[in-house]
Design a protein around this motif. Sequence first.
Motif, PDB file in Angstrom:
ATOM      1  N   LEU A  90       0.800  -1.050  -0.001  1.00 55.71           N
ATOM      2  CA  LEU A  90      -0.034   0.138  -0.056  1.00 55.71           C
ATOM      3  C   LEU A  90       0.831   1.259  -0.062  1.00 55.71           C
ATOM      4  N   THR A  91       1.960   1.380   0.722  1.00 58.75           N
ATOM      5  CA  THR A  91       2.772   2.387   0.682  1.00 58.75           C
ATOM      6  C   THR A  91       3.609   2.486  -0.290  1.00 58.75           C
ATOM      7  N   LYS A  92       4.207   1.668  -0.821  1.00 61.29           N
ATOM      8  CA  LYS A  92       4.842   1.744  -2.143  1.00 61.29           C
ATOM      9  C   LYS A  92       4.171   1.505  -3.473  1.00 61.29           C
ATOM     10  N   LYS A  93       2.857   1.381  -3.429  1.00 63.71           N
ATOM     11  CA  LYS A  93       2.068   1.077  -4.527  1.00 63.71           C
ATOM     12  C   LYS A  93       2.612   0.191  -5.407  1.00 63.71           C
ATOM     13  N   SER A  94       3.325  -0.822  -4.944  1.00 64.29           N
ATOM     14  CA  SER A  94       4.047  -1.904  -5.684  1.00 64.29           C
ATOM     15  C   SER A  94       3.063  -2.900  -6.108  1.00 64.29           C
ATOM     16  N   ASN A  95       3.231  -3.330  -7.159  1.00 61.67           N
ATOM     17  CA  ASN A  95       2.460  -4.780  -7.731  1.00 61.67           C
ATOM     18  C   ASN A  95       2.956  -6.201  -7.287  1.00 61.67           C
ATOM     19  N   GLU A  96       2.255  -7.137  -7.218  1.00 61.22           N
ATOM     20  CA  GLU A  96       2.921  -8.372  -7.170  1.00 61.22           C
ATOM     21  C   GLU A  96       1.628  -9.455  -8.059  1.00 61.22           C
ATOM     22  N   ASN A  97       2.342 -10.272  -8.418  1.00 62.04           N
ATOM     23  CA  ASN A  97       1.283 -11.164  -9.231  1.00 62.04           C
ATOM     24  C   ASN A  97       0.641 -12.140  -8.345  1.00 62.04           C
ATOM     25  N   SER A  98      -0.611 -11.816  -7.795  1.00 63.00           N
ATOM     26  CA  SER A  98      -1.368 -12.518  -6.920  1.00 63.00           C
ATOM     27  C   SER A  98      -2.770 -12.180  -7.046  1.00 63.00           C
TER      28      SER A  98
END
Length: 159
Positions: A90-98
Amino acid sequence: MGSTTWKPPPTGWWKVNTEAAIAERHVGLGMIVRDNIGDVLMSGGKKLDVAIQVLEEEVRATLFGLRYAYDAGFRQVELETDCLNLVTLLTKKSNENSTSQMVVKDIFVVVNLFEACIFKFPKRLCNMTTYSLAKDSLMFDEVLIWMEECPHRHCSYCR
């Protein structure tokens, strides 16, 4: 890292604590909203009849808490979850494949409705009342929301 005691939000803000608990093929979601002096303004719980991964449980609990906080009129919130992976997403607004990522995108849609929303990571000890509510929610047959109270017996002293 995370805080070791529950800390109130600044004046004019509200703290939303969210938590998830799992038992077999069910997930209990819990949320508590408090003001700057620690008074409970709203709490709620919901049971999901699904078996999902730990991160997705926490993501769904966060979405549940934010939606109800917004609907109740709270516009500047600190969201606390003891799931460090979620706070990082949420803070880095990163994505993961899930599958969790789809629900994270829903969280960002809700967050954009608030005037301000920040995410914090407390230690689990700071979130025990919310965890107890999430556990109790495993027995609910419907979404239950309480205004200005929490049904859990520890709310008056365990923030």
